[in-house]
Design a protein around this motif. Structure first.
Motif, PDB file in Angstrom:
ATOM      1  N   LEU A 106       0.804  -1.226   0.000  1.00  0.00           N
ATOM      2  CA  LEU A 106       0.000   0.000   0.000  1.00  0.00           C
ATOM      3  C   LEU A 106       0.837   1.276   0.000  1.00  0.00           C
ATOM      4  O   LEU A 106       0.350   2.330  -0.409  1.00  0.00           O
ATOM      5  CB  LEU A 106      -0.952   0.009   1.196  1.00  0.00           C
ATOM      6  CG  LEU A 106      -2.050  -1.057   1.159  1.00  0.00           C
ATOM      7  CD1 LEU A 106      -2.887  -0.996   2.422  1.00  0.00           C
ATOM      8  CD2 LEU A 106      -2.914  -0.887  -0.073  1.00  0.00           C
ATOM      9  N   ILE A 107       2.100   1.192   0.432  1.00  0.00           N
ATOM     10  CA  ILE A 107       2.945   2.390   0.417  1.00  0.00           C
ATOM     11  C   ILE A 107       3.152   2.888  -1.016  1.00  0.00           C
ATOM     12  O   ILE A 107       3.498   4.040  -1.246  1.00  0.00           O
ATOM     13  CB  ILE A 107       4.289   2.177   1.140  1.00  0.00           C
ATOM     14  CG1 ILE A 107       4.933   3.535   1.469  1.00  0.00           C
ATOM     15  CG2 ILE A 107       5.219   1.280   0.322  1.00  0.00           C
ATOM     16  CD1 ILE A 107       6.130   3.461   2.382  1.00  0.00           C
ATOM     17  N   GLY A 108       2.876   2.028  -1.988  1.00  0.00           N
ATOM     18  CA  GLY A 108       2.990   2.413  -3.391  1.00  0.00           C
ATOM     19  C   GLY A 108       2.122   3.598  -3.762  1.00  0.00           C
ATOM     20  O   GLY A 108       2.404   4.280  -4.745  1.00  0.00           O
ATOM     21  N   ILE A 109       1.080   3.883  -2.984  1.00  0.00           N
ATOM     22  CA  ILE A 109       0.240   5.056  -3.254  1.00  0.00           C
ATOM     23  C   ILE A 109       1.024   6.339  -3.002  1.00  0.00           C
ATOM     24  O   ILE A 109       0.740   7.379  -3.589  1.00  0.00           O
ATOM     25  CB  ILE A 109      -1.078   5.018  -2.436  1.00  0.00           C
ATOM     26  CG1 ILE A 109      -2.096   6.029  -2.984  1.00  0.00           C
ATOM     27  CG2 ILE A 109      -0.835   5.306  -0.974  1.00  0.00           C
ATOM     28  CD1 ILE A 109      -2.765   5.579  -4.226  1.00  0.00           C
ATOM     29  N   ASP A 110       2.046   6.265  -2.145  1.00  0.00           N
ATOM     30  CA  ASP A 110       2.864   7.429  -1.822  1.00  0.00           C
ATOM     31  C   ASP A 110       4.245   7.385  -2.478  1.00  0.00           C
ATOM     32  O   ASP A 110       5.085   8.238  -2.192  1.00  0.00           O
ATOM     33  CB  ASP A 110       3.033   7.541  -0.302  1.00  0.00           C
ATOM     34  CG  ASP A 110       1.778   8.066   0.361  1.00  0.00           C
ATOM     35  OD1 ASP A 110       1.256   9.097  -0.109  1.00  0.00           O
ATOM     36  OD2 ASP A 110       1.313   7.454   1.345  1.00  0.00           O
ATOM     37  N   LEU A 111       4.476   6.389  -3.305  1.00  0.00           N
ATOM     38  CA  LEU A 111       5.745   6.283  -4.015  1.00  0.00           C
ATOM     39  C   LEU A 111       5.487   6.430  -5.503  1.00  0.00           C
ATOM     40  O   LEU A 111       4.434   6.012  -5.980  1.00  0.00           O
ATOM     41  CB  LEU A 111       6.417   4.934  -3.732  1.00  0.00           C
ATOM     42  CG  LEU A 111       6.812   4.680  -2.284  1.00  0.00           C
ATOM     43  CD1 LEU A 111       7.399   3.287  -2.141  1.00  0.00           C
ATOM     44  CD2 LEU A 111       7.803   5.715  -1.783  1.00  0.00           C
ATOM     45  N   PRO A 112       6.397   6.962  -6.270  1.00  0.00           N
ATOM     46  CA  PRO A 112       7.658   7.557  -5.870  1.00  0.00           C
ATOM     47  C   PRO A 112       7.439   8.766  -4.953  1.00  0.00           C
ATOM     48  O   PRO A 112       6.334   9.290  -4.836  1.00  0.00           O
ATOM     49  CB  PRO A 112       8.307   7.996  -7.177  1.00  0.00           C
ATOM     50  CG  PRO A 112       7.470   7.450  -8.284  1.00  0.00           C
ATOM     51  CD  PRO A 112       6.168   7.034  -7.698  1.00  0.00           C
TER      52      PRO A 112
END
Length: 157
Positions: free
Chosen positions: A98-104
């Motif tokens: 889920l951190i992919g929503i804030d990455l890059p």
């Protein structure tokens, strides 16, 4: 002797004031905000250069003020950069996808209503904490150090 103490006291106070004013501010919303000594475009150019020199990929740079003008609206100078390192981002997403929503990662540079230019980005501690990623403190430290260096390179005189 009293005059010497007064001069030394003033010097120390100026040193403290300078040091405190050049430190990044951590806002309650998880953002690190740093005042810049440069205009928006130059601050962003310097940030991008520092990120690229550190091996980061720069995926996009967005001029929000230019976008506002295309919509016949006004916005003070505001630019966003999207950047990152897939080796670090992948390790974070392996821990919690889920951190992919804030990455890059992203950094925003803007001019406020008083003409002061600021650079802001998400605190790595807040970002990793939001997704419960506690098992990778070395990545958090690496990200914090890198972002601090990029911000200093972008904003310092």
């Amino acid at each position: 002797m009293q005059r010497g103490k007064s001069v030394m006291y003033r010097f120390i106070m100026l040193l403290v004031l300078f040091t405190v004013s050049s430190l990044p501010l951590q806002a309650d919303d998880g953002l690190v905000v740093v005042q810049s000594s440069h205009g928006v475009a130059e601050t962003m150019d310097r940030f991008e250069k520092a990120a690229r020199e550190a091996g980061m990929g720069v995926f996009a740079r967005i001029d929000h003020a230019k976008g506002a003008a295309k919509a016949d609206m006004e916005l003070p100078p505001t630019e966003l950069i999207i950047f990152g390192n897939p080796k670090i981002g992948t390790r974070l997403m392996q821990s919690n996808r889920l951190i992919g929503i804030d990455l890059p990662l992203k950094a925003l540079v803007w001019q406020d209503e008083n003409g002061v230019v600021w650079l802001g980005y998400s605190s790595p501690a807040d970002l990793l904490g939001r997704y419960g990623i506690e098992e990778l403190p070395e990545l958090q430290n690496k990200m914090t150090g890198a972002l601090g260096k990029f911000a200093a390179a972008a904003t310092s005189p």
